[in-house]
Design an enzyme around this catalytic site. Structure first.
Site, short mmCIF file in Angstrom:
data_model
loop_
_atom_site.label_atom_id
_atom_site.label_comp_id
_atom_site.label_asym_id
_atom_site.label_seq_id
_atom_site.Cartn_x
_atom_site.Cartn_y
_atom_site.Cartn_z
CB SER A 45 79.74 43.70 55.01
OG SER A 45 78.88 44.82 54.96
CG HIS A 87 77.17 42.12 51.55
ND1 HIS A 87 76.17 41.31 51.04
CD2 HIS A 87 76.58 42.86 52.54
CE1 HIS A 87 75.04 41.54 51.69
NE2 HIS A 87 75.26 42.49 52.60
CG ASP A 109 75.17 46.02 53.79
OD1 ASP A 109 74.29 45.16 53.61
OD2 ASP A 109 76.26 45.78 54.34
CG MET A 120 71.26 50.32 54.74
SD MET A 120 71.80 50.41 56.46
CE MET A 120 72.96 49.05 56.52
CG HIS A 145 71.47 43.27 51.98
ND1 HIS A 145 71.93 43.13 53.27
CD2 HIS A 145 70.12 43.08 52.03
CE1 HIS A 145 70.90 42.88 54.07
NE2 HIS A 145 69.80 42.85 53.35
CG MET A 149 68.82 46.12 54.31
SD MET A 149 70.27 46.19 55.37
CE MET A 149 71.54 46.37 54.14
CG MET A 197 68.69 40.07 57.19
SD MET A 197 70.23 40.80 56.61
CE MET A 197 70.92 41.56 58.08
N GLY A 240 70.59 46.90 59.36
CA GLY A 240 70.78 48.33 59.60
C GLY A 240 72.19 48.71 59.98
CG PHE A 241 73.16 49.99 62.73
CD1 PHE A 241 73.67 51.26 62.49
CD2 PHE A 241 71.80 49.84 62.99
CE1 PHE A 241 72.84 52.37 62.53
CE2 PHE A 241 70.95 50.95 63.03
CZ PHE A 241 71.48 52.22 62.79
CG ASP A 288 74.37 40.53 55.88
OD1 ASP A 288 75.34 40.89 56.57
OD2 ASP A 288 73.74 41.30 55.13
C1 DX5 Z 1 73.58 44.85 58.31
C2 DX5 Z 1 74.23 44.56 57.01
C3 DX5 Z 1 75.44 43.73 57.05
C4 DX5 Z 1 76.55 44.26 57.93
C5 DX5 Z 1 77.25 43.06 58.51
O1 DX5 Z 1 72.35 45.41 58.06
O2 DX5 Z 1 73.31 43.92 56.13
O3 DX5 Z 1 75.92 43.42 55.75
O4 DX5 Z 1 77.48 45.06 57.26
O5 DX5 Z 1 78.25 43.49 59.36
P1 DX5 Z 1 78.92 42.55 60.46
O6 DX5 Z 1 79.58 41.44 59.71
O7 DX5 Z 1 79.86 43.46 61.16
O8 DX5 Z 1 77.82 42.06 61.34
ZN ZN Z 2 74.03 43.17 54.19
#
Ligand code: DX5
Ligand code: ZN
Length: 227
Positions: A11, A36, A38, A40, A69, A71, A144, A149-150, A178
């Site tokens: 990610s 990956h 993200d 948002m 992805h 969000m 998920m 979010g984080f 994820d």
């Molecule tokens: C969270 C993201 C993930 C995140 C995963 O909302 O969708 O892709 O980056 O990070 P780790 O692997 O650190 O949980």
């Molecule tokens: Zn993600």
């Protein structure tokens, strides 16, 4: 049954955004299958990250599969711009596509991207069945394993019931997990049947990220039936 092939997707949320092209190259050189990304919008989730302009810039530096992805509250609004930017996969959230998922999937496919559907921890797995079984199906389900979010949150093992249910029903479907994946949680995910593994902090925070990528891939392979 022949297993579905493992795809390890670091990610990039955990990468150094100021050096994104170099970070992407580093991950691919270390054996990552996908990157990956993200996306948002600060509305669907309480965080704001990157959008199409960054994907477009990154695409100039890599041929890698960009596993995006989304969000976001209005995924339909992002399809054209993400396709133009060079996204490979477009995974939207089922929670915001209850009404229009058929149109959305069609639009993603005709824009040349691979459609996927994601579900938050509180969303029952049954909600994605129609999207996998429809005449115009999604090609991946993202379960998920943290609240979106984080990065850096704790893996939720109870989400594995969803992965198991999906794998039992759909032996050849790409199932992605994820959130909180790393060497200590991969076995639970792999045993449940996940084959696409997103990992942010466990890869980027490791002294040898390549070792983590190899370990995750080997764990998925090991968990798969051999005949
Ligand atoms: C969270 C993201 C993930 C995140 C995963 O909302 O969708 O892709 O980056 O990070 P780790 O692997 O650190 O949980
Ligand atoms: Zn993600």
């Amino acid at each position: 049954m022949v297993g579905v092939s493992p795809k390890i997707a670091p990610s990039m949320l955990s990468s150094d955004f100021a050096n994104l092209a170099a970070e992407a190259k580093r991950m691919i050189d270390l054996g990552a299958n996908w990157l990956h990304m993200d996306i948002m919008d600060g509305h669907f989730v309480p965080n704001l990250t990157i959008g199409a302009p960054v994907i477009e810039s990154l695409r100039k530096h890599t041929n890698a599969y960009l596993d995006c992805h989304l969000m976001v509250t209005n995924p339909m609004d992002y399809v054209d711009q993400m396709a133009k930017a060079g996204a490979s996969g477009f995974t939207f959230h089922v929670e915001v596509a209850k009404e229009n998922w058929q149109e959305l999937v069609e639009k993603i496919k005709s824009a040349g991207m691979r459609p996927g559907v994601a579900l938050k921890p509180g969303t029952p797995v049954e909600q994605v069945y129609p999207l996998v079984e429809g005449t115009n199906p999604v090609e991946m389900v993202l379960v998920m394993t943290v609240e979106p979010g984080f990065g850096g949150q704790k893996f939720m093992p109870n989400m594995m019931d969803k992965v198991r249910a999906l794998r039992n029903k759909y032996p050849t479907l790409d199932i992605e997990v994820d959130g909180g994946l790393g060497p200590s949680t991969i076995d639970a995910a792999a045993a449940a049947g996940a084959n696409c593994i997103v990992a942010g902090s466990s890869v980027f925070g490791a002294p040898e990220p390549g070792d983590v990528i190899s370990f995750l891939r080997a764990s998925v392979k090991k968990a798969q039936p051999s005949t």
